[in-house]
Motif scaffolding. Structure first.
Motif, PDB file in Angstrom:
ATOM      1  N   LEU A 141     -13.968 -48.117 -21.824  1.00 44.54           N
ATOM      2  CA  LEU A 141     -13.377 -47.937 -23.145  1.00 44.54           C
ATOM      3  C   LEU A 141     -12.051 -47.203 -23.096  1.00 44.54           C
ATOM      4  O   LEU A 141     -11.089 -47.576 -23.764  1.00 44.54           O
ATOM      5  N   ASP A 142     -11.998 -46.121 -22.281  1.00 44.93           N
ATOM      6  CA  ASP A 142     -10.794 -45.293 -22.285  1.00 44.93           C
ATOM      7  C   ASP A 142     -10.836 -44.365 -21.081  1.00 44.93           C
ATOM      8  O   ASP A 142     -11.878 -44.176 -20.447  1.00 44.93           O
ATOM      9  N   VAL A 143      -9.691 -43.786 -20.777  1.00 47.30           N
ATOM     10  CA  VAL A 143      -9.646 -42.682 -19.819  1.00 47.30           C
ATOM     11  C   VAL A 143     -10.331 -41.478 -20.440  1.00 47.30           C
ATOM     12  O   VAL A 143     -10.185 -41.216 -21.642  1.00 47.30           O
ATOM     13  N   CYS A 144     -11.094 -40.746 -19.657  1.00 51.15           N
ATOM     14  CA  CYS A 144     -11.724 -39.518 -20.143  1.00 51.15           C
ATOM     15  C   CYS A 144     -10.865 -38.330 -19.731  1.00 51.15           C
ATOM     16  O   CYS A 144     -10.800 -37.979 -18.547  1.00 51.15           O
ATOM     17  N   ASP A 145     -10.172 -37.736 -20.684  1.00 52.49           N
ATOM     18  CA  ASP A 145      -9.406 -36.516 -20.429  1.00 52.49           C
ATOM     19  C   ASP A 145      -9.784 -35.425 -21.424  1.00 52.49           C
ATOM     20  O   ASP A 145      -9.048 -34.462 -21.614  1.00 52.49           O
ATOM     21  N   PHE A 146     -10.952 -35.593 -22.051  1.00 48.13           N
ATOM     22  CA  PHE A 146     -11.495 -34.595 -22.972  1.00 48.13           C
ATOM     23  C   PHE A 146     -10.481 -34.232 -24.052  1.00 48.13           C
ATOM     24  O   PHE A 146     -10.064 -33.079 -24.207  1.00 48.13           O
ATOM     25  N   ASP A 147     -10.089 -35.295 -24.771  1.00 51.16           N
ATOM     26  CA  ASP A 147      -9.191 -35.176 -25.912  1.00 51.16           C
ATOM     27  C   ASP A 147      -7.865 -34.534 -25.516  1.00 51.16           C
ATOM     28  O   ASP A 147      -7.285 -33.750 -26.275  1.00 51.16           O
ATOM     29  N   GLY A 148      -7.399 -34.883 -24.299  1.00 51.50           N
ATOM     30  CA  GLY A 148      -6.106 -34.395 -23.845  1.00 51.50           C
ATOM     31  C   GLY A 148      -6.108 -32.986 -23.310  1.00 51.50           C
ATOM     32  O   GLY A 148      -5.046 -32.460 -22.947  1.00 51.50           O
ATOM     33  N   THR A 149      -7.288 -32.353 -23.192  1.00 49.52           N
ATOM     34  CA  THR A 149      -7.330 -30.955 -22.742  1.00 49.52           C
ATOM     35  C   THR A 149      -7.493 -30.811 -21.232  1.00 49.52           C
ATOM     36  O   THR A 149      -7.341 -29.723 -20.693  1.00 49.52           O
ATOM     37  N   ILE A 150      -7.812 -31.903 -20.518  1.00 48.61           N
ATOM     38  CA  ILE A 150      -7.896 -31.912 -19.054  1.00 48.61           C
ATOM     39  C   ILE A 150      -7.066 -33.094 -18.569  1.00 48.61           C
ATOM     40  O   ILE A 150      -7.516 -34.235 -18.613  1.00 48.61           O
ATOM     41  N   ARG A 151      -5.860 -32.845 -18.100  1.00 49.71           N
ATOM     42  CA  ARG A 151      -4.932 -33.943 -17.810  1.00 49.71           C
ATOM     43  C   ARG A 151      -4.624 -34.120 -16.323  1.00 49.71           C
ATOM     44  O   ARG A 151      -3.923 -35.032 -15.957  1.00 49.71           O
ATOM     45  N   GLY A 152      -5.111 -33.290 -15.455  1.00 50.46           N
ATOM     46  CA  GLY A 152      -4.797 -33.433 -14.046  1.00 50.46           C
ATOM     47  C   GLY A 152      -5.900 -34.081 -13.244  1.00 50.46           C
ATOM     48  O   GLY A 152      -5.948 -33.940 -12.028  1.00 50.46           O
ATOM     49  N   GLY A 153      -6.787 -34.829 -13.899  1.00 51.08           N
ATOM     50  CA  GLY A 153      -7.985 -35.324 -13.235  1.00 51.08           C
ATOM     51  C   GLY A 153      -9.111 -34.319 -13.386  1.00 51.08           C
ATOM     52  O   GLY A 153      -8.912 -33.150 -13.739  1.00 51.08           O
ATOM     53  N   TYR A 154     -10.329 -34.779 -13.084  1.00 54.49           N
ATOM     54  CA  TYR A 154     -11.505 -33.938 -13.304  1.00 54.49           C
ATOM     55  C   TYR A 154     -12.295 -33.851 -12.007  1.00 54.49           C
ATOM     56  O   TYR A 154     -11.722 -33.690 -10.929  1.00 54.49           O
ATOM     57  N   THR A 155     -13.585 -33.972 -12.048  1.00 50.62           N
ATOM     58  CA  THR A 155     -14.448 -33.853 -10.889  1.00 50.62           C
ATOM     59  C   THR A 155     -15.539 -34.901 -10.958  1.00 50.62           C
ATOM     60  O   THR A 155     -15.847 -35.418 -12.033  1.00 50.62           O
ATOM     61  N   ALA A 156     -16.141 -35.193  -9.805  1.00 50.23           N
ATOM     62  CA  ALA A 156     -17.297 -36.088  -9.774  1.00 50.23           C
ATOM     63  C   ALA A 156     -18.593 -35.336 -10.026  1.00 50.23           C
ATOM     64  O   ALA A 156     -19.623 -35.963 -10.270  1.00 50.23           O
ATOM     65  N   HIS A 157     -18.552 -33.991  -9.968  1.00 51.25           N
ATOM     66  CA  HIS A 157     -19.795 -33.219 -10.032  1.00 51.25           C
ATOM     67  C   HIS A 157     -19.718 -32.046 -11.008  1.00 51.25           C
ATOM     68  O   HIS A 157     -19.763 -30.883 -10.606  1.00 51.25           O
ATOM     69  N   PRO A 158     -19.605 -32.327 -12.312  1.00 51.74           N
ATOM     70  CA  PRO A 158     -19.746 -31.241 -13.280  1.00 51.74           C
ATOM     71  C   PRO A 158     -21.206 -30.828 -13.378  1.00 51.74           C
ATOM     72  O   PRO A 158     -22.112 -31.545 -12.931  1.00 51.74           O
ATOM     73  N   ILE A 159     -21.443 -29.677 -13.969  1.00 56.99           N
ATOM     74  CA  ILE A 159     -22.801 -29.192 -14.216  1.00 56.99           C
ATOM     75  C   ILE A 159     -22.933 -28.899 -15.701  1.00 56.99           C
ATOM     76  O   ILE A 159     -22.152 -28.116 -16.261  1.00 56.99           O
ATOM     77  N   GLU A 160     -23.919 -29.531 -16.327  1.00 65.20           N
ATOM     78  CA  GLU A 160     -24.207 -29.244 -17.726  1.00 65.20           C
ATOM     79  C   GLU A 160     -25.138 -28.044 -17.809  1.00 65.20           C
ATOM     80  O   GLU A 160     -26.226 -28.050 -17.220  1.00 65.20           O
ATOM     81  N   ASP A 161     -24.715 -27.020 -18.513  1.00 62.35           N
ATOM     82  CA  ASP A 161     -25.550 -25.836 -18.698  1.00 62.35           C
ATOM     83  C   ASP A 161     -26.734 -26.216 -19.580  1.00 62.35           C
ATOM     84  O   ASP A 161     -26.548 -26.626 -20.733  1.00 62.35           O
ATOM     85  N   PRO A 162     -27.973 -26.101 -19.078  1.00 66.31           N
ATOM     86  CA  PRO A 162     -29.125 -26.522 -19.880  1.00 66.31           C
ATOM     87  C   PRO A 162     -29.296 -25.713 -21.165  1.00 66.31           C
ATOM     88  O   PRO A 162     -29.923 -26.189 -22.113  1.00 66.31           O
ATOM     89  N   GLU A 163     -28.739 -24.504 -21.203  1.00 69.12           N
ATOM     90  CA  GLU A 163     -28.921 -23.648 -22.376  1.00 69.12           C
ATOM     91  C   GLU A 163     -27.884 -23.906 -23.456  1.00 69.12           C
ATOM     92  O   GLU A 163     -28.194 -23.822 -24.644  1.00 69.12           O
TER      93      GLU A 163
END
Length: 483
Positions: A141-163
């Motif tokens: 659908l689109d590039v994921c840059d978190f609404d323009g707030t992360i523009r230099g690329g991201y990571t393959a392994h984020p961690i979602e905080d369960p809390e």
């Protein structure tokens, strides 16, 4: 498409598929539990065009996501779709979302992980390349840059905080100078916090760890290789001079994006990272609300970590279970074949600045997973895949108790290759290990792949779903429950 090659990552269980398929009402052996309602997705490299087998690295192939939709005891569909980059979309006659100004590098479509987060399906990759938002049917659908707030690329392994549901990450690319970026994405889909962390140069930082109090940074000796980078973009006679120029910049000062955009060529050259025996290996501990000056660095023996299993706090120390490679991308630049990868426990003491290492299992294993409801806290069980030899992904599956007891082991056979298995709890209130494991099983003799659904405790079959084609061995998969 390359079909005959001496490169192992273009043949056998790694052989790329040639087209995108959609198949409905898949054949099931056994009985699928009714509580499995969602999609099992798996991402991995699948070059859309011929590549040079002498220089091709497994990590650089175009991304392709495979998916199986389960509901009501049925396997409703299988789909495989390339993640659209400019090169992929051009060959398929469709339009890719623009990456200009939204990532550091342009080229390979996101090929490493695929996750569900806040109702979105995200195809992920690292090193400054563009991540992607996908539809329920796996179309880009689109590039994921978190609404323009992360523009230099991201990571393959984020961690979602369960809390909190927030997404934590450490991102790297060779243009950042001697820093990596820690970020926290709020549940509104925007970065609410970013911190630049100073490291020793320009390392490949595939993953990180997170506890309830701290961020764990792996600054280890696989670093940007200027010679490999210029071989992809610079004419032969100019390569030595270009390598010297890049070597004077990389890992020292930030590199401008327009210069970097000239370097990648979509899987056509070697991976521009390699083992660096002169790099100081260390692990950093930073408070979640801290900054660069608050990082406590602890020296470790030379090694590399692709995949931590989990981390948690214990009496002022950090305990991390993780798969440790003796080295990687040293003699063999095509993939992580150096061997010596085992499951260990590291106890990091920031006061004494020491790391205590213990072997949890001496088998050759990778792709560690737990019940992700317990990420950042103590877990009771973990699961890994591997082999009884130095083969990276054979037919070995193990359930490893966190107490250090004997693993529960299942061997699928010498001609079987396992993908990553993910744990799915039987309900939101189920205890740890009460649920199923889902993962891809490829029979190399028959060139066929099935989705195996196993009892998470015994590792025995619950059900099996035959897929309409062999799925190339790839990287990471996840279960995305229907919301």
């Amino acid at each position: 498409m390359t079909t005959t090659t001496t490169n192992p990552y273009l043949a056998g269980e790694y052989a790329p598929v040639r087209s995108e398929l959609t198949e409905h009402d898949l054949e099931i052996s056994g009985a699928l539990p009714d509580w499995l309602d969602g999609r099992y997705l798996r991402n991995g490299p699948n070059p859309i065009a011929d590549v040079d087998p002498d220089t091709y690295n497994w990590f650089t192939g175009d991304g392709m996501v495979h998916g199986i939709r389960l509901a009501g005891g049925k396997a409703l569909w299988y789909r495989n779709r390339w993640v659209d980059s400019g090169a992929v979309a051009g060959r398929l006659g469709r339009r890719a979302p623009s990456e200009e100004g939204r990532s550091f590098l342009h080229g390979t479509g996101a090929n490493t992980n695929v996750i569900g987060w806040q109702g979105r399906t995200l195809a992920l990759v690292e090193a400054g390349l563009a991540c992607a938002d996908l539809s329920e049917e796996l179309d880009t659908l689109d590039v994921c840059d978190f609404d323009g707030t992360i523009r230099g690329g991201y990571t393959a392994h984020p961690i979602e905080d369960p809390e909190t549901g927030e997404l934590h990450a450490i991102s790297y690319n060779f243009g950042r100078g001697d820093t990596v970026q820690y970020s926290v994405i709020g549940t509104d889909g925007r970065a609410r916090r970013t911190v630049d962390i100073t490291v020793g140069g320009s390392p490949m930082m595939h993953a990180f760890s997170l506890t309830r109090s701290s961020v764990i940074v792996y600054d280890l000796p696989v670093t940007f290789d200027t010679r490999a980078a210029v071989s992809r973009a610079v004419p032969g006679p100019l390569r030595p001079l270009a390598a010297l120029a890049l070597g004077a910049i990389i890992g020292r000062v930030p590199m401008p994006g327009p210069m970097a955009h000239r370097l990648p060529r979509n899987g056509s050259g070697p991976l521009p990272y390699r083992w660096d025996p002169g790099y100081r290996p260390r692990v950093g501990i930073m408070p979640r609300d801290g900054g660069d000056a608050d990082v406590v660095w602890i020296d470790v023996d030379p090694c590399y970590v692709y995949h931590p299993m989990n981390a948690h706090d214990v009496d002022g120390r950090v305990v991390v279970d993780l798969v440790v490679h003796d080295r990687t991308f040293d003699d063999d630049r095509r993939g992580p074949t150096e061997g010596g990868q085992h499951l260990e426990r590291w106890t990091l003491d920031p006061a004494a600045r020491v790391c205590k290492r213990e072997m949890l299992w001496d088998a050759s294993v990778e792709f560690p997973r737990i019940d992700e409801r317990y990420l950042t806290a103590a877990h009771t069980d973990g699961w890994v895949v591997g082999s009884d030899t130095t083969e990276l992904f054979g037919g070995l599956l193990g359930r490893v108790p966190a107490t250090g007891g004997e693993p529960t082991v299942r061997r699928f056979g010498a001609d079987v290759s396992l993908g990553e298995f993910v744990f799915v709890p039987s309900s939101t209130t189920a205890s740890q290990a009460d649920g199923a494991l889902l993962g891809l099983v490829t029979d190399r003799r028959e060139a066929s792949t099935r989705l195996a659904v196993l009892d998470a405790q015994t590792l025995e079959d619950i059900a099996s779903i035959a897929l309409p084609q062999q799925v190339p061995a790839g990287f990471h998969g996840n279960w995305l429950p229907t919301t």
